[in-house]
Design a protein around this motif. Structure first.
Motif, PDB file in Angstrom:
ATOM      1  N   UNK A 207       0.918   1.334  29.212  1.00  0.00           N
ATOM      2  CA  UNK A 207       2.031   0.386  29.051  1.00  0.00           C
ATOM      3  C   UNK A 207       2.803   0.157  30.352  1.00  0.00           C
ATOM      4  N   UNK A 208       3.028   1.238  31.112  1.00  0.00           N
ATOM      5  CA  UNK A 208       3.776   1.088  32.354  1.00  0.00           C
ATOM      6  C   UNK A 208       3.011   0.228  33.361  1.00  0.00           C
ATOM      7  N   UNK A 209       1.703   0.444  33.468  1.00  0.00           N
ATOM      8  CA  UNK A 209       0.897  -0.351  34.396  1.00  0.00           C
ATOM      9  C   UNK A 209       0.918  -1.820  33.992  1.00  0.00           C
ATOM     10  N   UNK A 210       0.835  -2.071  32.694  1.00  0.00           N
ATOM     11  CA  UNK A 210       0.866  -3.443  32.194  1.00  0.00           C
ATOM     12  C   UNK A 210       2.209  -4.100  32.508  1.00  0.00           C
ATOM     13  N   UNK A 211       3.291  -3.366  32.289  1.00  0.00           N
ATOM     14  CA  UNK A 211       4.605  -3.930  32.587  1.00  0.00           C
ATOM     15  C   UNK A 211       4.729  -4.253  34.075  1.00  0.00           C
ATOM     16  N   UNK A 213       2.405  -4.935  36.166  1.00  0.00           N
ATOM     17  CA  UNK A 213       1.541  -6.074  36.460  1.00  0.00           C
ATOM     18  C   UNK A 213       2.196  -7.381  36.011  1.00  0.00           C
ATOM     19  N   UNK A 214       2.694  -7.407  34.777  1.00  0.00           N
ATOM     20  CA  UNK A 214       3.263  -8.639  34.241  1.00  0.00           C
ATOM     21  C   UNK A 214       4.527  -9.050  34.986  1.00  0.00           C
ATOM     22  N   UNK A 215       5.365  -8.099  35.352  1.00  0.00           N
ATOM     23  CA  UNK A 215       6.592  -8.441  36.058  1.00  0.00           C
ATOM     24  C   UNK A 215       6.319  -8.871  37.495  1.00  0.00           C
ATOM     25  N   UNK A 216       5.153  -8.560  38.001  1.00  0.00           N
ATOM     26  CA  UNK A 216       4.776  -9.018  39.337  1.00  0.00           C
ATOM     27  C   UNK A 216       4.068 -10.364  39.317  1.00  0.00           C
ATOM     28  N   UNK A 217       3.438 -10.721  38.170  1.00  0.00           N
ATOM     29  CA  UNK A 217       2.534 -11.871  38.164  1.00  0.00           C
ATOM     30  C   UNK A 217       2.836 -12.963  37.149  1.00  0.00           C
ATOM     31  N   UNK A 218       3.505 -12.640  36.040  1.00  0.00           N
ATOM     32  CA  UNK A 218       3.750 -13.633  34.999  1.00  0.00           C
ATOM     33  C   UNK A 218       5.021 -14.405  35.330  1.00  0.00           C
ATOM     34  N   UNK A 219       4.879 -15.693  35.622  1.00  0.00           N
ATOM     35  CA  UNK A 219       5.976 -16.509  36.113  1.00  0.00           C
ATOM     36  C   UNK A 219       7.280 -16.404  35.333  1.00  0.00           C
ATOM     37  N   UNK A 220       7.259 -16.530  33.998  1.00  0.00           N
ATOM     38  CA  UNK A 220       8.518 -16.434  33.254  1.00  0.00           C
ATOM     39  C   UNK A 220       9.239 -15.109  33.443  1.00  0.00           C
ATOM     40  N   UNK A 221       8.493 -14.012  33.609  1.00  0.00           N
ATOM     41  CA  UNK A 221       9.133 -12.722  33.845  1.00  0.00           C
ATOM     42  C   UNK A 221       9.668 -12.625  35.275  1.00  0.00           C
ATOM     43  N   UNK A 243       6.363  -2.837  24.485  1.00  0.00           N
ATOM     44  CA  UNK A 243       4.955  -2.521  24.700  1.00  0.00           C
ATOM     45  C   UNK A 243       4.587  -1.194  24.029  1.00  0.00           C
ATOM     46  N   UNK A 244       5.472  -0.213  24.135  1.00  0.00           N
ATOM     47  CA  UNK A 244       5.226   1.074  23.477  1.00  0.00           C
ATOM     48  C   UNK A 244       5.160   0.905  21.955  1.00  0.00           C
ATOM     49  N   UNK A 245       6.009   0.051  21.424  1.00  0.00           N
ATOM     50  CA  UNK A 245       6.081  -0.144  19.977  1.00  0.00           C
ATOM     51  C   UNK A 245       4.832  -0.825  19.424  1.00  0.00           C
TER      52      UNK A 245
END
Length: 269
Positions: A207-211, A213-221, A243-245
């Motif tokens: 989950x941490x790796x995904x977060x 990644x998404x905060x570095x690459x997903x435009x809305x975030x 993500x954990x949930x």
């Protein structure tokens, strides 16, 4: 047609941020499923709206022998798209275009598609009318949109809790993932509609790796963090808790299902 240029500029900045081409790999299965449901064959013309770098529908369609035009509001995505296409030996047309004002003649395409793209256009009725307008009589429109009640719907709802309230009359993009809403939206056009609830599986090492990644690459975030300032850490913590949930994995990795609605619409002859 009059386009709200301020909203257009906001959308362009949002989807230019980060690196959509990397994020797109998480949803690569939705496009081939959609093409199967659309009964495509070599030689057909296909327009993909909000194509990004083309990995979901546009390039898979070209590999099946279709004559493909890929559009997006953000032409920055096209460099990655051309590289993807070259790697698999196909070519297609890349056209900068707003889903609310497609630069094509009426009844130009055998198939019109959008996977998680047109749903972010601010005027849903107008986006729908453009999809129908450019489709040939007897042609088919195929859409894949995140469901409001699913995990991606929860993600967007969480983001909305941290950002300023939307303007009056705003309808969330995930409304396109509701069968009843789409039926009402497309009712004026006399289309033959078919719906299917599907799942897209997201897998990452944790989950941490995904977060990260998404905060570095997903435009809305990326743009949300810029806007939130001191609340950015709180926002990230809330996302990680989500993500954990939703995580179905029990070995420290991440695995969750994103629910989406696939719509197939046949235009009357």
């Amino acid at each position: 047609m009059t386009i709200d240029r301020e909203l257009q500029d906001i959308a362009r900045r949002t989807w230019s941020a980060g690196n959509w081409d990397k994020v797109a790999d998480f949803i690569g299965n939705a496009g081939p499923r959609l093409l199967d449901a659309l009964d495509v064959s070599a030689g057909m013309t296909l327009l993909d709206v909000g194509a990004g770098s083309g990995g979901s529908v546009a390039i898979p369609a070209a590999l099946r022998g279709l004559d493909v035009t890929a559009t997006d509001l953000v032409p920055d995505h096209f460099d990655a798209g051309r590289q993807r296409a070259a790697q698999v030996g196909v070519s297609l047309d890349w056209v900068e275009a707003d889903a609310l004002d497609l630069p094509f003649e009426d009844e130009s395409f055998d198939r019109v598609t959008s996977t998680f793209g047109h749903m972010f256009a601010p005027d849903h009725a107008r986006a729908a009318s453009e999809l129908v307008r450019v489709c040939k009589p007897g042609g088919r429109i195929g859409l894949a949109c995140w469901s409001p009640q699913g995990t991606i719907g929860r993600f967007f709802a969480l983001t909305g809790e941290f950002l300023p309230p939307p303007p009056p009359g705003f309808v969330p993009p995930v409304a396109w993932g509701s069968e009843q809403y789409v039926r009402e939206l497309l009712a004026p056009y006399g289309l033959d509609l078919a719906f299917q609830e599907l799942l897209n599986t997201f897998i990452d090492e944790s989950p941490q790796h995904y977060e990260d990644f998404m905060f570095a690459n997903f435009g809305p975030l990326v743009t949300a963090v810029e806007a939130l300032g001191e609340r950015a850490d709180e926002f990230r913590a809330a996302n990680l808790a989500l993500y954990d949930d939703i995580n179905q994995a029990t070995d420290g990795t991440l695995r969750y299902e994103g629910q989406y609605l696939q719509t197939i619409a046949v235009k009357p002859t």
